[in-house]
Design an enzyme around this catalytic site. Structure first.
Site, PDB file in Angstrom:
ATOM      1  N   GLU A 198      -3.594  -7.019   4.806  1.00 45.64           N
ATOM      2  CA  GLU A 198      -3.848  -5.901   4.335  1.00 45.64           C
ATOM      3  C   GLU A 198      -2.510  -5.544   3.275  1.00 45.64           C
ATOM      4  O   GLU A 198      -1.733  -5.929   3.004  1.00 45.64           O
ATOM      5  CB  GLU A 198      -3.349  -4.988   5.705  1.00 45.64           C
ATOM      6  CG  GLU A 198      -3.494  -3.545   5.154  1.00 45.64           C
ATOM      7  CD  GLU A 198      -3.130  -2.608   6.326  1.00 45.64           C
ATOM      8  OE1 GLU A 198      -3.037  -3.022   7.588  1.00 45.64           O
ATOM      9  OE2 GLU A 198      -2.701  -1.375   6.175  1.00 45.64           O
ATOM     10  N   GLU A 236      -5.403   2.650   2.526  1.00 45.28           N
ATOM     11  CA  GLU A 236      -5.005   3.617   3.492  1.00 45.28           C
ATOM     12  C   GLU A 236      -4.240   4.676   2.694  1.00 45.28           C
ATOM     13  O   GLU A 236      -4.283   5.926   2.867  1.00 45.28           O
ATOM     14  CB  GLU A 236      -3.744   3.049   4.619  1.00 45.28           C
ATOM     15  CG  GLU A 236      -2.630   2.655   3.935  1.00 45.28           C
ATOM     16  CD  GLU A 236      -1.620   2.114   4.909  1.00 45.28           C
ATOM     17  OE1 GLU A 236      -2.182   1.203   5.766  1.00 45.28           O
ATOM     18  OE2 GLU A 236      -0.553   2.345   4.961  1.00 45.28           O
ATOM     19  N   ARG A 250      -2.063  -6.729  15.388  1.00 47.53           N
ATOM     20  CA  ARG A 250      -1.574  -6.795  14.012  1.00 47.53           C
ATOM     21  C   ARG A 250      -0.123  -7.488  14.331  1.00 47.53           C
ATOM     22  O   ARG A 250       0.644  -6.766  15.277  1.00 47.53           O
ATOM     23  CB  ARG A 250      -1.318  -5.546  13.588  1.00 47.53           C
ATOM     24  CG  ARG A 250      -0.934  -5.654  11.967  1.00 47.53           C
ATOM     25  CD  ARG A 250      -0.561  -4.324  11.224  1.00 47.53           C
ATOM     26  NE  ARG A 250       0.775  -3.832  11.827  1.00 47.53           N
ATOM     27  CZ  ARG A 250       1.460  -2.675  11.103  1.00 47.53           C
ATOM     28  NH1 ARG A 250       0.725  -2.260   9.966  1.00 47.53           N
ATOM     29  NH2 ARG A 250       2.734  -2.550  11.341  1.00 47.53           N
ATOM     30  N   HIS A 309       1.823  -4.707   2.919  1.00 46.37           N
ATOM     31  CA  HIS A 309       2.223  -3.392   2.767  1.00 46.37           C
ATOM     32  C   HIS A 309       2.728  -3.133   1.216  1.00 46.37           C
ATOM     33  O   HIS A 309       4.024  -2.718   1.037  1.00 46.37           O
ATOM     34  CB  HIS A 309       3.560  -3.133   3.523  1.00 46.37           C
ATOM     35  CG  HIS A 309       3.602  -1.598   4.072  1.00 46.37           C
ATOM     36  ND1 HIS A 309       4.370  -0.646   3.366  1.00 46.37           N
ATOM     37  CD2 HIS A 309       3.017  -0.656   4.876  1.00 46.37           C
ATOM     38  CE1 HIS A 309       4.182   0.604   3.700  1.00 46.37           C
ATOM     39  NE2 HIS A 309       3.383   0.553   4.867  1.00 46.37           N
ATOM     40  N   TYR A 362       9.442  -3.376   6.744  1.00 48.57           N
ATOM     41  CA  TYR A 362       8.405  -2.720   7.153  1.00 48.57           C
ATOM     42  C   TYR A 362       7.822  -3.034   8.161  1.00 48.57           C
ATOM     43  O   TYR A 362       7.724  -4.372   8.428  1.00 48.57           O
ATOM     44  CB  TYR A 362       7.306  -2.510   5.893  1.00 48.57           C
ATOM     45  CG  TYR A 362       6.202  -2.032   6.686  1.00 48.57           C
ATOM     46  CD1 TYR A 362       4.874  -2.876   7.068  1.00 48.57           C
ATOM     47  CD2 TYR A 362       5.890  -0.586   7.412  1.00 48.57           C
ATOM     48  CE1 TYR A 362       4.033  -2.476   7.932  1.00 48.57           C
ATOM     49  CE2 TYR A 362       4.938  -0.406   7.803  1.00 48.57           C
ATOM     50  CZ  TYR A 362       4.151  -1.337   8.332  1.00 48.57           C
ATOM     51  OH  TYR A 362       3.014  -0.716   8.997  1.00 48.57           O
ATOM     52  N   GLU A 372      -7.613   1.315  13.521  1.00 48.10           N
ATOM     53  CA  GLU A 372      -6.085   0.920  13.819  1.00 48.10           C
ATOM     54  C   GLU A 372      -5.695   2.026  14.758  1.00 48.10           C
ATOM     55  O   GLU A 372      -6.382   3.039  14.880  1.00 48.10           O
ATOM     56  CB  GLU A 372      -5.209   0.937  12.507  1.00 48.10           C
ATOM     57  CG  GLU A 372      -3.897   0.985  12.864  1.00 48.10           C
ATOM     58  CD  GLU A 372      -3.062   1.094  11.600  1.00 48.10           C
ATOM     59  OE1 GLU A 372      -3.633   1.333  10.534  1.00 48.10           O
ATOM     60  OE2 GLU A 372      -1.888   0.964  11.659  1.00 48.10           O
ATOM     61  N   ASP A 411       0.209  -6.844   7.919  1.00 48.62           N
ATOM     62  CA  ASP A 411       0.194  -5.860   6.599  1.00 48.62           C
ATOM     63  C   ASP A 411       1.200  -6.299   5.863  1.00 48.62           C
ATOM     64  O   ASP A 411       2.517  -6.335   6.461  1.00 48.62           O
ATOM     65  CB  ASP A 411       0.344  -4.227   7.473  1.00 48.62           C
ATOM     66  CG  ASP A 411       0.527  -3.307   6.310  1.00 48.62           C
ATOM     67  OD1 ASP A 411       0.458  -2.274   6.879  1.00 48.62           O
ATOM     68  OD2 ASP A 411       0.159  -3.499   5.185  1.00 48.62           O
ATOM     69  N   TRP A 433       7.843  -0.385  -0.893  1.00 46.85           N
ATOM     70  CA  TRP A 433       7.997  -0.299   0.293  1.00 46.85           C
ATOM     71  C   TRP A 433       6.769  -0.571   1.365  1.00 46.85           C
ATOM     72  O   TRP A 433       5.938   0.188   0.958  1.00 46.85           O
ATOM     73  CB  TRP A 433       8.727   1.142   1.012  1.00 46.85           C
ATOM     74  CG  TRP A 433       8.987   0.890   2.443  1.00 46.85           C
ATOM     75  CD1 TRP A 433       9.859   0.122   3.107  1.00 46.85           C
ATOM     76  CD2 TRP A 433       8.060   1.633   3.469  1.00 46.85           C
ATOM     77  NE1 TRP A 433       9.772   0.432   4.489  1.00 46.85           N
ATOM     78  CE2 TRP A 433       8.686   1.209   4.666  1.00 46.85           C
ATOM     79  CE3 TRP A 433       7.205   2.379   3.305  1.00 46.85           C
ATOM     80  CZ2 TRP A 433       8.170   1.804   5.858  1.00 46.85           C
ATOM     81  CZ3 TRP A 433       6.395   2.915   4.430  1.00 46.85           C
ATOM     82  CH2 TRP A 433       6.777   2.681   5.608  1.00 46.85           C
ATOM     83  N   ARG A 468      -9.602   0.881   4.115  1.00 46.27           N
ATOM     84  CA  ARG A 468      -8.964   1.568   4.917  1.00 46.27           C
ATOM     85  C   ARG A 468      -8.717   2.894   4.971  1.00 46.27           C
ATOM     86  O   ARG A 468      -7.971   3.720   5.687  1.00 46.27           O
ATOM     87  CB  ARG A 468      -7.685   0.890   5.001  1.00 46.27           C
ATOM     88  CG  ARG A 468      -7.470  -0.742   5.110  1.00 46.27           C
ATOM     89  CD  ARG A 468      -6.966  -0.891   6.493  1.00 46.27           C
ATOM     90  NE  ARG A 468      -5.492  -0.462   6.795  1.00 46.27           N
ATOM     91  CZ  ARG A 468      -5.034   0.004   7.939  1.00 46.27           C
ATOM     92  NH1 ARG A 468      -6.030   0.153   8.865  1.00 46.27           N
ATOM     93  NH2 ARG A 468      -3.726   0.215   8.047  1.00 46.27           N
TER      94      ARG A 468
HETATM   95  C1  CS2 Z   1       1.092   1.290   7.868  1.00 47.55           C
HETATM   96  C2  CS2 Z   1       1.524   2.700   8.280  1.00 47.55           C
HETATM   97  O1  CS2 Z   1      -0.303   1.328   9.909  1.00 47.55           O
HETATM   98  C3  CS2 Z   1      -0.130   0.860   8.671  1.00 47.55           C
HETATM   99  O2  CS2 Z   1      -1.232   0.040   8.207  1.00 47.55           O
HETATM  100  O3  CS2 Z   1       0.636   0.924   6.662  1.00 47.55           O
HETATM  101  O4  CS2 Z   1       2.360   2.307   9.252  1.00 47.55           O
HETATM  102  C4  CS2 Z   1       2.288   3.149   7.046  1.00 47.55           C
HETATM  103  O5  CS2 Z   1       3.251   2.625   6.694  1.00 47.55           O
HETATM  104  C5  CS2 Z   1       2.544   4.607   7.534  1.00 47.55           C
HETATM  105  O6  CS2 Z   1       1.333   5.320   7.575  1.00 47.55           O
HETATM  106  C6  CS2 Z   1       3.199   5.264   6.087  1.00 47.55           C
HETATM  107  O7  CS2 Z   1       3.386   6.784   6.563  1.00 47.55           O
HETATM  108 MG    MG Z   2      -0.875  -0.341   6.367  1.00 51.12          MG
END
Ligand code: CS2
Ligand code: MG
Length: 403
Positions: A236, A262, A147, A212, A159, A339, A210, A403, A283
């Site tokens: 993602e 996620e 990634r 995000h 991020y 991941e 990502d 975020w 995810r």
């Molecule tokens: C992110 C995470 O790994 C990822 O895909 O989205 O780092 C996410 O920001 C954190 O798990 C939030 O606690």
């Molecule tokens: Mg993520």
């Protein structure tokens, strides 16, 4: 067999983790991850005050009945706190059942469906040049999937870009730190990032990104189109997914594969996305989506629509979750990718584990159970320390953003 005791262990070896430990009258114990980044103590209390009293005296082999009891019996169903607590119980009970059977957990799920679990690592840099260097470093470490996240010119903090390139911990302050955001700057920057990353790393490495949750559907559609020449493995969290239908617009405009989930905690969060084939990878995780028991249901639904798994595996999911996830990944027929953000040595000292990494793949190991333990004496050296995830504000007018 009877559950005789259960307790919650909160520790902070560089970041906070919540672990549930269940004990039985036959001396077997099991552990489950209950970590919810930024809301750890809510899950600890949910377990301590509302779940553990209901577990004492139950047969730990009755995993499904206990799952149903905790899900339906709460009356107030779903949500990240409830489902992380249920997940921790579920994971600990599967750990106990596998130990009682003398088998590694994946054998109880149906045995190995592959020789190893392909994982992706996190390459990040303050700018394109450093990110390209990091992608090449991960390739040289043997990763087949990487990634890439980078700083964005004109933005101070975004991020995915950590203080160091090795470990990334987003919960970086006692109260939420504030990042600035500009969609325009991000959309201008990201395609050229992947143009240079793909040119440097060649066609054979899987590249992931990502977003995000930071784009609107039409903006995500535009980014997906712009990234098509670079053949991403997935894009993602392209847009916030409370509105599952929002992904229709993205799907209409781009063939870049989409991953999401996620932050989902039950099958209901992704039922529409999967049934309408609006995504390519789901995810959801052992720790946040109700444990092994519920994650299997999500994977089975996904398999009907050729959606593959791609479980979240950031450092704020503990090694206990990683261990359990690798058993799930080894078994699940519609596996996609896992991941893998490496934990720090401090964290690994708290959570000794059997899983291994080699040449871009991981294996959960062959020890009975999920193969992860907790060293409570070492854990006690790292008391809880409040830490929150950041928030984003639009750079031009301060509007609070995703975020
Ligand atoms: C992110 C995470 O790994 C990822 O895909 O989205 O780092 C996410 O920001 C954190 O798990 C939030 O606690
Ligand atoms: Mg993520």
């Amino acid at each position: 067999m009877k559950i005789t005791a259960a307790r919650v262990i909160v520790c902070s070896p560089g970041r906070n983790f919540v672990t549930l430990k269940i004990e039985t009258d036959e001396g077997l114990t099991g552990i489950g991850d209950a970590t919810l980044n930024g809301r750890e103590l809510s899950v600890a209390s949910y377990l301590d005050d509302h779940v553990i009293p209901c577990l004492i005296g139950r047969d730990p082999h009755q995993i499904e009945d206990i799952w149903q009891y905790l899900y339906k019996g709460a009356y107030w169903r779903r949500g990240p706190v409830t489902m992380s607590a249920i997940a921790a119980v579920d994971t600990a009970l599967w750990d106990i059942k596998a130990k009682a059977a003398g088998l590694p957990l994946y054998q109880l799920l149906g045995g190995a469906s592959r020789t190893g679990v392909m994982v992706y690592g996190h390459a990040n840099g303050r700018d394109t040049e450093q990110t390209v260097d990091e992608v090449l470093r991960y390739r040289d470490m043997g990763y087949k999937a990487i990634r890439a996240q980078s700083g964005v010119p004109g933005l101070e903090k975004v991020y995915g870009v950590g203080k160091s390139t090795v470990f990334y911990e987003p919960a970086d302050a006692d109260l939420p730190s504030e990042h600035d955001w500009s969609t325009e700057k991000y959309l201008r920057h990201t395609p050229q990032l992947f143009d240079q990353v793909r040119a440097a790393v060649g066609p054979d490495i899987h590249l992931l990104h990502d977003v995000h949750h930071r784009l609107t559907p039409i903006e995500a559609a535009r980014l997906g189109k712009d990234l098509e020449p670079f053949r991403l493995f997935w894009m993602e969290d392209a847009t916030p997914a409370e509105n599952q239908d929002a992904f229709r617009l993205i799907r209409q405009h781009t063939t870049t594969p989409l991953a999401v989930g996620e932050v989902f905690n039950t099958i209901w969060d992704c039922k529409g996305l999967i049934e309408n084939q609006l995504i390519d990878y789901i995810r959801t995780t052992v720790v946040h989506a109700g444990g092994i028991t519920h994650l299997r249901r999500i994977a089975d639904l996904a398999s009907l629509y050729q959606v593959r798994t791609g479980s979240h595996g950031a450092t704020d999911l503990s090694p206990v979750c990683m261990g359990a996830a690798l058993h799930f990944d080894l078994w699940v027929p519609n596996f996609g990718i896992q991941e893998y953000m490496r934990h720090t040595d401090e964290t690994d000292a708290v959570f000794p584990h059997a899983y291994t990494f080699q040449d871009g793949f991981m294996h959960p190991g062959q020890v009975p159970g999920h193969g992860v333990t907790i060293d409570e004496a070492v854990a006690a050296k790292f008391p809880y320390q409040r830490a929150y995830l950041p928030v984003n504000r639009q750079q031009h007018d301060g509007t609070l953003w995703n975020w």
